[in-house]
Design a protein around this motif. Structure first.
Motif, PDB file in Angstrom:
ATOM      1  N   GLU A 162       0.866  -1.171   0.000  1.00  0.00           N
ATOM      2  CA  GLU A 162       0.000   0.000   0.000  1.00  0.00           C
ATOM      3  C   GLU A 162       0.900   1.218   0.000  1.00  0.00           C
ATOM      4  O   GLU A 162       1.865   1.294   0.753  1.00  0.00           O
ATOM      5  CB  GLU A 162      -0.896  -0.010   1.251  1.00  0.00           C
ATOM      6  CG  GLU A 162      -1.905   1.114   1.300  1.00  0.00           C
ATOM      7  CD  GLU A 162      -1.347   2.377   1.927  1.00  0.00           C
ATOM      8  OE1 GLU A 162      -1.761   3.463   1.502  1.00  0.00           O
ATOM      9  OE2 GLU A 162      -0.479   2.279   2.812  1.00  0.00           O
ATOM     10  N   HIS A 163       0.612   2.154  -0.879  1.00  0.00           N
ATOM     11  CA  HIS A 163       1.351   3.416  -0.913  1.00  0.00           C
ATOM     12  C   HIS A 163       0.359   4.549  -1.107  1.00  0.00           C
ATOM     13  O   HIS A 163      -0.346   4.597  -2.119  1.00  0.00           O
ATOM     14  CB  HIS A 163       2.385   3.417  -2.045  1.00  0.00           C
ATOM     15  CG  HIS A 163       3.236   4.639  -2.055  1.00  0.00           C
ATOM     16  ND1 HIS A 163       2.915   5.755  -2.774  1.00  0.00           N
ATOM     17  CD2 HIS A 163       4.383   4.930  -1.400  1.00  0.00           C
ATOM     18  CE1 HIS A 163       3.829   6.680  -2.583  1.00  0.00           C
ATOM     19  NE2 HIS A 163       4.739   6.192  -1.743  1.00  0.00           N
ATOM     20  N   ASP A 164       0.263   5.416  -0.116  1.00  0.00           N
ATOM     21  CA  ASP A 164      -0.669   6.552  -0.148  1.00  0.00           C
ATOM     22  C   ASP A 164      -2.095   6.122  -0.471  1.00  0.00           C
ATOM     23  O   ASP A 164      -2.782   6.745  -1.281  1.00  0.00           O
ATOM     24  CB  ASP A 164      -0.206   7.613  -1.146  1.00  0.00           C
ATOM     25  CG  ASP A 164       1.020   8.364  -0.662  1.00  0.00           C
ATOM     26  OD1 ASP A 164       1.295   8.348   0.561  1.00  0.00           O
ATOM     27  OD2 ASP A 164       1.698   8.976  -1.501  1.00  0.00           O
ATOM     28  N   ASP A 169       8.564  11.053  -4.968  1.00  0.00           N
ATOM     29  CA  ASP A 169       8.334  10.302  -3.732  1.00  0.00           C
ATOM     30  C   ASP A 169       8.027   8.838  -4.046  1.00  0.00           C
ATOM     31  O   ASP A 169       8.552   7.930  -3.404  1.00  0.00           O
ATOM     32  CB  ASP A 169       7.191  10.943  -2.932  1.00  0.00           C
ATOM     33  CG  ASP A 169       6.905  10.207  -1.640  1.00  0.00           C
ATOM     34  OD1 ASP A 169       7.857  10.010  -0.850  1.00  0.00           O
ATOM     35  OD2 ASP A 169       5.730   9.833  -1.422  1.00  0.00           O
ATOM     36  N   PHE A 170       7.196   8.604  -5.051  1.00  0.00           N
ATOM     37  CA  PHE A 170       6.865   7.234  -5.432  1.00  0.00           C
ATOM     38  C   PHE A 170       8.104   6.524  -5.978  1.00  0.00           C
ATOM     39  O   PHE A 170       8.341   5.359  -5.669  1.00  0.00           O
ATOM     40  CB  PHE A 170       5.731   7.199  -6.462  1.00  0.00           C
ATOM     41  CG  PHE A 170       5.280   5.794  -6.768  1.00  0.00           C
ATOM     42  CD1 PHE A 170       4.291   5.205  -6.008  1.00  0.00           C
ATOM     43  CD2 PHE A 170       5.866   5.054  -7.785  1.00  0.00           C
ATOM     44  CE1 PHE A 170       3.879   3.898  -6.255  1.00  0.00           C
ATOM     45  CE2 PHE A 170       5.475   3.747  -8.051  1.00  0.00           C
ATOM     46  CZ  PHE A 170       4.474   3.172  -7.282  1.00  0.00           C
ATOM     47  N   TRP A 223      10.288   5.442  -3.127  1.00  0.00           N
ATOM     48  CA  TRP A 223       9.648   4.308  -2.456  1.00  0.00           C
ATOM     49  C   TRP A 223       9.812   3.044  -3.306  1.00  0.00           C
ATOM     50  O   TRP A 223      10.166   1.985  -2.796  1.00  0.00           O
ATOM     51  CB  TRP A 223       8.175   4.614  -2.202  1.00  0.00           C
ATOM     52  CG  TRP A 223       7.421   3.473  -1.635  1.00  0.00           C
ATOM     53  CD1 TRP A 223       7.375   3.078  -0.328  1.00  0.00           C
ATOM     54  CD2 TRP A 223       6.585   2.555  -2.348  1.00  0.00           C
ATOM     55  NE1 TRP A 223       6.579   1.978  -0.191  1.00  0.00           N
ATOM     56  CE2 TRP A 223       6.078   1.637  -1.410  1.00  0.00           C
ATOM     57  CE3 TRP A 223       6.219   2.424  -3.691  1.00  0.00           C
ATOM     58  CZ2 TRP A 223       5.228   0.603  -1.779  1.00  0.00           C
ATOM     59  CZ3 TRP A 223       5.367   1.401  -4.043  1.00  0.00           C
ATOM     60  CH2 TRP A 223       4.881   0.493  -3.098  1.00  0.00           C
TER      61      TRP A 223
END
Length: 78
Positions: A5-7, A64-65, A68
């Motif tokens: 899960e991301h944001d 940012d993604f 990550w």
């Protein structure tokens, strides 16, 4: 390989061979699985020496993604 899960977005991560005969490289794919999502987002490629490059496949991918995704890709290959 797994789900992350991301944001608030469900991300499928798959590790694949780079498809080059005799190569020891890998490609880590990131897919947005949410309904109406962007689908395929990023490919992180690692050559046999461990150097990485990132292919952004969606305009929605920000720095940012990418940071990550690089972290997740490295952990997937350990």
């Amino acid at each position: 390989m797994g789900y992350y899960e991301h944001d608030g977005v469900l991300i499928d991560v798959s590790v694949l061979s780079d498809g080059v005969d005799g190569s020891e490289g890998w490609v880590v794919e990131f897919w947005d699985l949410t309904p109406e999502g962007d689908g395929e987002l990023v490919h992180v490629r690692f050559d046999a020496s461990g150097h990485s490059t990132v292919d952004r496949l969606s305009k929605s991918v920000d720095e940012d993604f990418v940071a990550w995704a690089l972290s997740v890709a490295r952990s997937e290959l350990e």
